[in-house]
Design a protein around this motif. Structure first.
Motif, PDB file in Angstrom:
ATOM      1  N   LEU A  30     -10.217  58.198 119.169  1.00 39.82           N
ATOM      2  CA  LEU A  30      -9.399  57.230 118.440  1.00 39.82           C
ATOM      3  C   LEU A  30     -10.253  56.024 118.071  1.00 39.82           C
ATOM      4  O   LEU A  30     -10.873  55.400 118.939  1.00 39.82           O
ATOM      5  CB  LEU A  30      -8.219  56.790 119.317  1.00 39.82           C
ATOM      6  N   TYR A  31     -10.270  55.698 116.778  1.00 41.32           N
ATOM      7  CA  TYR A  31     -11.017  54.542 116.288  1.00 41.32           C
ATOM      8  C   TYR A  31     -10.018  53.445 115.920  1.00 41.32           C
ATOM      9  O   TYR A  31      -9.348  53.520 114.894  1.00 41.32           O
ATOM     10  CB  TYR A  31     -11.872  54.922 115.080  1.00 41.32           C
ATOM     11  N   MET A  32      -9.928  52.451 116.776  1.00 38.76           N
ATOM     12  CA  MET A  32      -8.919  51.407 116.615  1.00 38.76           C
ATOM     13  C   MET A  32      -9.377  50.218 115.772  1.00 38.76           C
ATOM     14  O   MET A  32      -8.606  49.303 115.508  1.00 38.76           O
ATOM     15  CB  MET A  32      -8.498  50.886 117.992  1.00 38.76           C
ATOM     16  N   SER A  33     -10.597  50.206 115.348  1.00 40.22           N
ATOM     17  CA  SER A  33     -11.140  49.040 114.655  1.00 40.22           C
ATOM     18  C   SER A  33     -10.399  48.764 113.346  1.00 40.22           C
ATOM     19  O   SER A  33     -10.051  49.687 112.604  1.00 40.22           O
ATOM     20  CB  SER A  33     -12.625  49.241 114.360  1.00 40.22           C
ATOM     21  N   THR A  34     -10.184  47.476 113.093  1.00 43.30           N
ATOM     22  CA  THR A  34      -9.643  47.063 111.792  1.00 43.30           C
ATOM     23  C   THR A  34     -10.719  46.386 110.950  1.00 43.30           C
ATOM     24  O   THR A  34     -10.434  45.878 109.876  1.00 43.30           O
ATOM     25  CB  THR A  34      -8.466  46.080 111.979  1.00 43.30           C
ATOM     26  N   SER A  35     -11.952  46.413 111.450  1.00 41.54           N
ATOM     27  CA  SER A  35     -13.060  45.786 110.731  1.00 41.54           C
ATOM     28  C   SER A  35     -14.285  46.687 110.799  1.00 41.54           C
ATOM     29  O   SER A  35     -14.733  47.060 111.888  1.00 41.54           O
ATOM     30  CB  SER A  35     -13.375  44.418 111.347  1.00 41.54           C
ATOM     31  N   TYR A  36     -14.824  47.052 109.632  1.00 40.66           N
ATOM     32  CA  TYR A  36     -15.965  47.953 109.549  1.00 40.66           C
ATOM     33  C   TYR A  36     -17.084  47.327 108.714  1.00 40.66           C
ATOM     34  O   TYR A  36     -16.835  46.490 107.843  1.00 40.66           O
ATOM     35  CB  TYR A  36     -15.548  49.287 108.917  1.00 40.66           C
ATOM     36  N   ALA A  37     -18.300  47.780 108.952  1.00 42.08           N
ATOM     37  CA  ALA A  37     -19.447  47.296 108.188  1.00 42.08           C
ATOM     38  C   ALA A  37     -19.311  47.682 106.719  1.00 42.08           C
ATOM     39  O   ALA A  37     -18.703  48.714 106.384  1.00 42.08           O
ATOM     40  CB  ALA A  37     -20.739  47.872 108.763  1.00 42.08           C
ATOM     41  N   TYR A  38     -19.870  46.852 105.854  1.00 38.68           N
ATOM     42  CA  TYR A  38     -19.823  47.149 104.430  1.00 38.68           C
ATOM     43  C   TYR A  38     -21.211  47.293 103.796  1.00 38.68           C
ATOM     44  O   TYR A  38     -21.337  47.765 102.677  1.00 38.68           O
ATOM     45  CB  TYR A  38     -19.027  46.077 103.672  1.00 38.68           C
ATOM     46  N   ARG A  45     -14.977  51.071 104.759  1.00 37.26           N
ATOM     47  CA  ARG A  45     -13.685  51.383 105.364  1.00 37.26           C
ATOM     48  C   ARG A  45     -12.856  50.121 105.592  1.00 37.26           C
ATOM     49  O   ARG A  45     -13.375  49.095 106.029  1.00 37.26           O
ATOM     50  CB  ARG A  45     -13.877  52.126 106.686  1.00 37.26           C
ATOM     51  N   TYR A  46     -11.555  50.288 105.307  1.00 36.15           N
ATOM     52  CA  TYR A  46     -10.616  49.186 105.520  1.00 36.15           C
ATOM     53  C   TYR A  46      -9.239  49.813 105.720  1.00 36.15           C
ATOM     54  O   TYR A  46      -8.814  50.654 104.908  1.00 36.15           O
ATOM     55  CB  TYR A  46     -10.614  48.254 104.303  1.00 36.15           C
ATOM     56  N   PRO A  47      -8.515  49.486 106.791  1.00 35.78           N
ATOM     57  CA  PRO A  47      -7.259  50.182 107.102  1.00 35.78           C
ATOM     58  C   PRO A  47      -6.264  50.230 105.949  1.00 35.78           C
ATOM     59  O   PRO A  47      -5.620  51.266 105.723  1.00 35.78           O
ATOM     60  CB  PRO A  47      -6.712  49.383 108.292  1.00 35.78           C
ATOM     61  N   ARG A  48      -6.130  49.155 105.211  1.00 36.11           N
ATOM     62  CA  ARG A  48      -5.167  49.125 104.103  1.00 36.11           C
ATOM     63  C   ARG A  48      -5.584  50.027 102.947  1.00 36.11           C
ATOM     64  O   ARG A  48      -4.777  50.350 102.085  1.00 36.11           O
ATOM     65  CB  ARG A  48      -4.974  47.687 103.624  1.00 36.11           C
ATOM     66  N   TYR A  49      -6.824  50.474 102.965  1.00 37.05           N
ATOM     67  CA  TYR A  49      -7.307  51.389 101.926  1.00 37.05           C
ATOM     68  C   TYR A  49      -7.172  52.853 102.338  1.00 37.05           C
ATOM     69  O   TYR A  49      -7.697  53.741 101.676  1.00 37.05           O
ATOM     70  CB  TYR A  49      -8.767  51.062 101.589  1.00 37.05           C
ATOM     71  N   PHE A  50      -6.507  53.103 103.462  1.00 36.93           N
ATOM     72  CA  PHE A  50      -6.188  54.471 103.888  1.00 36.93           C
ATOM     73  C   PHE A  50      -7.441  55.303 104.163  1.00 36.93           C
ATOM     74  O   PHE A  50      -7.422  56.518 103.989  1.00 36.93           O
ATOM     75  CB  PHE A  50      -5.324  55.185 102.826  1.00 36.93           C
ATOM     76  N   ASP A 235      -3.880  53.045 113.297  1.00 42.41           N
ATOM     77  CA  ASP A 235      -4.667  54.213 113.699  1.00 42.41           C
ATOM     78  C   ASP A 235      -4.185  54.823 115.007  1.00 42.41           C
ATOM     79  O   ASP A 235      -4.355  56.023 115.223  1.00 42.41           O
ATOM     80  CB  ASP A 235      -6.144  53.839 113.788  1.00 42.41           C
ATOM     81  N   PHE A 236      -3.579  54.031 115.874  1.00 38.14           N
ATOM     82  CA  PHE A 236      -3.037  54.619 117.098  1.00 38.14           C
ATOM     83  C   PHE A 236      -1.906  55.588 116.760  1.00 38.14           C
ATOM     84  O   PHE A 236      -1.828  56.688 117.309  1.00 38.14           O
ATOM     85  CB  PHE A 236      -2.535  53.526 118.046  1.00 38.14           C
ATOM     86  N   THR A 237      -1.031  55.186 115.825  1.00 33.36           N
ATOM     87  CA  THR A 237       0.055  56.085 115.407  1.00 33.36           C
ATOM     88  C   THR A 237      -0.499  57.295 114.674  1.00 33.36           C
ATOM     89  O   THR A 237       0.000  58.416 114.834  1.00 33.36           O
ATOM     90  CB  THR A 237       1.056  55.330 114.518  1.00 33.36           C
TER      91      THR A 237
END
Length: 388
Positions: A30-38, A45-50, A235-237
């Motif tokens: 499980l990858y819980m991060s909401t912040s990724y390298a760009y 990667r960005y959670p709101r971008y699916f 991401d947990f869900t």
């Protein structure tokens, strides 16, 4: 492993799983991060971008189950429905909708579309003529739901697809009640498959989610709107949903088998006025359901006699839970007039034959003998009669 040769249980178990390269665990990490390298990365990667790792992995599983190129996961079934529709409907456009729909979908259309300048029409029946006569020059989408909620009507998907393609119209289906286990609409040419993943995909009454599956082209169009509306899922869900889907086939087949047995029992019960289940030969759409579905469904509805008190019947149940939502491993029952279709005006519920005596039964995986005994006891209690 070539995907086209995989069986449906194998798809549910393995497709889209993420390899645990660090610890070699048997399940997806499980990858819980909401912040990724760009910088210096292949995917920004960005959670709101699916496009987080868990989101992407789960979408592969759903796409393959629905025999599509791509999929998206949303925060709820209504987020999936509303985003898919609004991606293809704009000011001045028109949509044709099936006569009987989930109450939330109906309410979304009648409450919101006029604000966007979108026109709509409801087909008055289920035949090709019923849909065809509602099509206008500006019709862009035909939306159906089969089996329908709550009366289990079956819409001819091959007919809808043929009619739409002859007019250059996009087709969408709410495939929740069947699930990909019992129905794959892409086989009949339907363009976009939508699910409340809360239901059979989640299956344990502890996940809220929605899903859309379609071609890459259509998913790109839906994603372009989805990223702005922000209906993504934590991401947990997502991880919980991927876990739950591993047993979806086993659960749905057991629920469908139980539902058919119970529907037959209810159909002969003296206190039941009518049973709605496409797996019964007495159902008006039985032949069509057998043609386009792999099985029936774990859902059924029935009307109890007007002489009996519906509320007292529900209170007298011990095992079956009077509860909102559906498709969990536990059996639940509700009054559509008070819950799923409460937002419909009373006259519209009457027109759709959703009366106060109608109960929607989501059959679980319990032994059918126990479920029948529970209902038998409730009938006996409210009728004061000793029934077989």
């Amino acid at each position: 492993m070539k995907s086209r040769k995989l069986g449906i249980n194998t798809i549910c178990t393995h497709v889209g799983e993420i390899e645990d390269k660090q610890f070699k665990g048997a399940i997806s990490p499980l990858y819980m991060s909401t912040s990724y390298a760009y910088e210096n990365v292949e995917v920004k990667r960005y959670p709101r971008y699916f496009n987080t790792p868990n989101q992407e992995a789960l979408c592969k599983k759903i796409a393959m189950l629905e025999k599509c190129e791509a999929a998206l996961i949303f925060g709820s079934g209504m987020a999936a429905i509303s985003t898919a529709m609004l991606a293809f409907l704009h000011k001045g456009d028109h949509v044709v909708l099936q006569q009987t729909l989930y109450g939330g979908t109906y309410n979304f259309v009648v409450e919101e579309f006029h604000k966007y300048g979108i026109e709509y029409s409801f087909a008055e029946g289920f035949s090709e003529a019923d849909f065809s006569e509602k099509i206008q020059e500006n019709t862009k989408v035909i939306f159906v739901e089969t089996p329908s909620n709550p009366l289990m009507r079956i819409t001819d998907l091959e007919m809808v697809s043929r009619l739409a393609k002859s007019r250059g119209i996009i087709t969408m289906i709410d495939n929740t009640f069947a699930s990909p286990v019992n129905q794959t609409p892409a086989d009949f040419g339907i363009d976009i498959m939508i699910h409340s993943a809360t239901k059979y995909m989640g299956g344990h009454s502890d996940i809220l989610a929605g899903a859309v599956a379609a071609s890459n082209e259509h998913i790109d169009k839906i994603w372009n709107l989805a990223k702005n509306l922000g209906g993504s899922l934590s991401d947990f869900t997502v991880w919980l949903l991927e876990r739950s889907m591993k047993t979806m086939v086993l659960r749905v087949k057991a629920q469908s088998k139980n539902a058919k047995k119970i529907a037959k029992w209810l159909d002969k019960h003296p206190f039941v006025a009518k049973v709605y289940y496409p797996g019964l030969k007495t159902h008006p759409d039985y032949a069509l359901a057998k043609k386009q579905m792999h099985g029936s469904t774990g859902m059924l509805s029935f009307e109890i006699n007007q002489s009996l008190d519906v509320d007292e019947f529900l209170k007298s149940l011990n095992l079956i839970k009077p509860s909102m939502s559906l498709a969990g491993v536990e059996s639940t029952i509700l009054s559509p007039a008070k819950t799923s279709h409460a937002l419909l005006p009373a006259e519209e519920r009457k027109r759709q034959n959703i009366n106060d005596g109608l109960l929607r039964f989501s059959v679980g995986i319990e032994e059918t003998e126990d479920l029948i005994a529970d209902m038998k006891g409730a009938f006996q209690k409210i009728s004061k009669k000793d029934l077989v």
